[in-house]
Scaffold this motif. Sequence first.
Motif, PDB file in Angstrom:
ATOM      1  N   GLU A   1       0.813  -1.216   0.000  1.00 28.12           N
ATOM      2  CA  GLU A   1       0.000   0.000   0.000  1.00 28.12           C
ATOM      3  C   GLU A   1       0.847   1.266   0.000  1.00 28.12           C
ATOM      4  N   ILE A   2       2.084   1.169   0.520  1.00 28.62           N
ATOM      5  CA  ILE A   2       2.950   2.343   0.637  1.00 28.62           C
ATOM      6  C   ILE A   2       3.942   2.424  -0.515  1.00 28.62           C
ATOM      7  N   SER A   3       4.226   1.289  -1.152  1.00 23.47           N
ATOM      8  CA  SER A   3       5.227   1.263  -2.222  1.00 23.47           C
ATOM      9  C   SER A   3       4.971   2.276  -3.328  1.00 23.47           C
ATOM     10  N   PRO A   4       3.717   2.469  -3.799  1.00 22.08           N
ATOM     11  CA  PRO A   4       3.508   3.499  -4.829  1.00 22.08           C
ATOM     12  C   PRO A   4       3.908   4.893  -4.357  1.00 22.08           C
ATOM     13  N   ILE A   5       3.660   5.197  -3.087  1.00 21.18           N
ATOM     14  CA  ILE A   5       4.011   6.517  -2.569  1.00 21.18           C
ATOM     15  C   ILE A   5       5.522   6.677  -2.524  1.00 21.18           C
ATOM     16  N   THR A   6       6.211   5.661  -1.980  1.00 13.90           N
ATOM     17  CA  THR A   6       7.671   5.758  -1.893  1.00 13.90           C
ATOM     18  C   THR A   6       8.298   5.805  -3.281  1.00 13.90           C
ATOM     19  N   GLY A   7       7.695   5.074  -4.228  1.00 18.61           N
ATOM     20  CA  GLY A   7       8.210   5.132  -5.595  1.00 18.61           C
ATOM     21  C   GLY A   7       8.090   6.515  -6.187  1.00 18.61           C
ATOM     22  N   ASN A   8       6.937   7.151  -5.979  1.00 15.52           N
ATOM     23  CA  ASN A   8       6.750   8.519  -6.483  1.00 15.52           C
ATOM     24  C   ASN A   8       7.687   9.504  -5.793  1.00 15.52           C
ATOM     25  N   LEU A   9       7.895   9.303  -4.483  1.00 16.66           N
ATOM     26  CA  LEU A   9       8.830  10.181  -3.763  1.00 16.66           C
ATOM     27  C   LEU A   9      10.247  10.037  -4.309  1.00 16.66           C
ATOM     28  N   ASN A  10      10.656   8.813  -4.613  1.00 19.91           N
ATOM     29  CA  ASN A  10      11.982   8.609  -5.187  1.00 19.91           C
ATOM     30  C   ASN A  10      12.114   9.307  -6.543  1.00 19.91           C
ATOM     31  N   GLU A  11      11.039   9.266  -7.318  1.00 24.59           N
ATOM     32  CA  GLU A  11      11.067   9.952  -8.607  1.00 24.59           C
ATOM     33  C   GLU A  11      11.198  11.459  -8.411  1.00 24.59           C
ATOM     34  N   VAL A  12      10.467  11.989  -7.431  1.00 21.51           N
ATOM     35  CA  VAL A  12      10.546  13.433  -7.160  1.00 21.51           C
ATOM     36  C   VAL A  12      11.948  13.815  -6.696  1.00 21.51           C
ATOM     37  N   ILE A  13      12.519  12.992  -5.785  1.00 16.60           N
ATOM     38  CA  ILE A  13      13.868  13.285  -5.274  1.00 16.60           C
ATOM     39  C   ILE A  13      14.891  13.241  -6.406  1.00 16.60           C
ATOM     40  N   SER A  14      14.794  12.200  -7.242  1.00 19.89           N
ATOM     41  CA  SER A  14      15.735  12.079  -8.357  1.00 19.89           C
ATOM     42  C   SER A  14      15.581  13.240  -9.325  1.00 19.89           C
ATOM     43  N   SER A  15      14.320  13.602  -9.609  1.00 15.73           N
ATOM     44  CA  SER A  15      14.081  14.718 -10.522  1.00 15.73           C
ATOM     45  C   SER A  15      14.631  16.018  -9.971  1.00 15.73           C
ATOM     46  N   GLU A  16      14.441  16.246  -8.649  1.00 13.90           N
ATOM     47  CA  GLU A  16      14.944  17.480  -8.045  1.00 13.90           C
ATOM     48  C   GLU A  16      16.463  17.528  -8.108  1.00 13.90           C
ATOM     49  N   ARG A  17      17.124  16.394  -7.878  1.00 15.00           N
ATOM     50  CA  ARG A  17      18.584  16.365  -7.943  1.00 15.00           C
ATOM     51  C   ARG A  17      19.079  16.604  -9.363  1.00 15.00           C
ATOM     52  N   GLU A  18      18.364  16.019 -10.317  1.00 13.11           N
ATOM     53  CA  GLU A  18      18.753  16.240 -11.702  1.00 13.11           C
ATOM     54  C   GLU A  18      18.585  17.708 -12.094  1.00 13.11           C
ATOM     55  N   GLN A  19      17.490  18.317 -11.648  1.00 11.33           N
ATOM     56  CA  GLN A  19      17.274  19.732 -11.955  1.00 11.33           C
ATOM     57  C   GLN A  19      18.348  20.592 -11.302  1.00 11.33           C
ATOM     58  N   ARG A  20      18.721  20.265 -10.061  1.00  8.96           N
ATOM     59  CA  ARG A  20      19.772  21.035  -9.394  1.00  8.96           C
ATOM     60  C   ARG A  20      21.100  20.880 -10.129  1.00  8.96           C
ATOM     61  N   GLU A  21      21.377  19.653 -10.567  1.00 10.31           N
ATOM     62  CA  GLU A  21      22.632  19.418 -11.285  1.00 10.31           C
ATOM     63  C   GLU A  21      22.627  20.161 -12.625  1.00 10.31           C
ATOM     64  N   ARG A  22      21.471  20.136 -13.311  1.00 10.19           N
ATOM     65  CA  ARG A  22      21.388  20.877 -14.581  1.00 10.19           C
ATOM     66  C   ARG A  22      21.558  22.370 -14.348  1.00 10.19           C
ATOM     67  N   TYR A  23      21.015  22.868 -13.246  1.00 12.90           N
ATOM     68  CA  TYR A  23      21.145  24.285 -12.921  1.00 12.90           C
ATOM     69  C   TYR A  23      22.615  24.648 -12.698  1.00 12.90           C
ATOM     70  N   ARG A  24      23.318  23.818 -11.926  1.00 16.28           N
ATOM     71  CA  ARG A  24      24.722  24.101 -11.667  1.00 16.28           C
ATOM     72  C   ARG A  24      25.557  23.964 -12.945  1.00 16.28           C
ATOM     73  N   THR A  25      25.221  22.935 -13.746  1.00 14.52           N
ATOM     74  CA  THR A  25      25.955  22.762 -15.003  1.00 14.52           C
ATOM     75  C   THR A  25      25.741  23.948 -15.931  1.00 14.52           C
ATOM     76  N   THR A  26      24.504  24.430 -15.966  1.00 16.34           N
ATOM     77  CA  THR A  26      24.199  25.579 -16.818  1.00 16.34           C
ATOM     78  C   THR A  26      24.971  26.813 -16.360  1.00 16.34           C
ATOM     79  N   LEU A  27      25.018  27.031 -15.028  1.00 17.30           N
ATOM     80  CA  LEU A  27      25.771  28.181 -14.516  1.00 17.30           C
ATOM     81  C   LEU A  27      27.259  28.042 -14.819  1.00 17.30           C
TER      82      LEU A  27
END
Length: 446
Positions: free
Chosen positions: A223-249
């Motif tokens: 019952e919780i696995s879908p939530i944790t999976g979505n949270l992992n996707e959000v965390i990974s996406s946020e890290r990728e966006q931060r890395e792209r931001y730093r790379t762009t700068l």
Amino acid sequence: MSWRVFSGSLKGRLLLASLVLLPLFLGISGFMLEKSFQRSQVSAQKERLESYIYLLLGAAEVEDSQLEMPELLTEPRLNNLNSGLMAIISDDKTTLWRSASTLIDTPIDVVNTSLEPGKRHFYDIDSGDQQLFAYSYDVNWELSDQNQLLRFTILSSKAPVIAEVKSYRTELWRWLGLLALFLLIVQFLILRWGLKPLKTVAADLRDIESGDKELLSGDYPSEISPITGNLNEVISSEREQRERYRTTLADLAHSLKTPLAVMRGHLEQRNEGSENSVLFEQLNRMDQIVQHQLQRSVRAQTSTAGKVIVAPLAQRLCNSLAKVFAEQSPNFQLQIEKDVFFRGDEADLMEILGNLLENACKYGNGLIHLSARNDHKHLLLCIEDNGSGVPAGQHTAILQRGARADSANPGHGIGLAVVIDIVSSYGGSLQVNQSDLGGARFELQL
């Protein structure tokens, strides 16, 4: 206890539902059990009275066309006064016989029905202080050459039944109360066990926040696995966006570095004048911004967000600045406990402290005080010096995000702009006040 206390958590809501439904369920069950027990007692009493009727029928005899009963009956209670069991035989007009246990004024035949052969009646009698069960049986009795309708009636006190029901009620509700308490404890333990995966998720999220983990990797229920999976996707996406931001700068800084060098070289070939002086100043500021972003991108590749102990980092910065500003002989006073920490990027904390301490060295008179402490989830920093400070009218202006560095107080240029940018990225706050030491006081909350 208010509704908010329960509605603020899943466990509270489920316990509230149990507190409401469990007593209701047990109350209805107890009421039904009590009524069932009471009916069984009355039914048993009816059967006993019926057996006494048969005893009377067996003991009755006819002599000289008259109904005769023995002086002593086989049931001892019918022979003793106030025994709680009485017998009466009557016709449709008068009482023909009473047992020795029957009082003269004992009410009879309150059914108020005519005699009918084979008819049976079971009823209650409430007369004053007497509460009785009554069972009557109408019999067509043969007396000599004629038949006579007789009513055999047995009366029994309700007191034993009432006492038995009362005792049962007391025991029943005592045990139901203990059962309710036991079920609530079991319910609490079940809820604690059932909601334990949510606590595990919360603990894992704290580990991610502190840098001990990168993603949610526990063995969670389906019952919780879908939530944790979505949270992992959000965390990974946020890290990728931060890395792209730093790379762009970093790419932007690299792209600007060469054109700035060309512009500086071209200006150096020309005669110096007031216009060239202004251009050189602006080029230097732009070059500082580029260098800052390049250095930050390099540090970002080697540092990770996590739990950073403040005291060692602050001490290293102070030691480095003491060498850089050896002529001013800065006196650093650190008031930081060993366990004070910062949740974030070590490079960001180094940038914040480095810029503010450098400004304190440049524009102070040698005395610099740095304090840090944790307040719940925040890091509180305070940097003070004994210099001339920031004019009161500039306290707010230099903290405006996006304000030009040269519009601030002289000396608080790109470094302070960088500090404001980093503090804003952490959702923190920065305030400038007058220090008790005489200079500026920068207070940060991260």
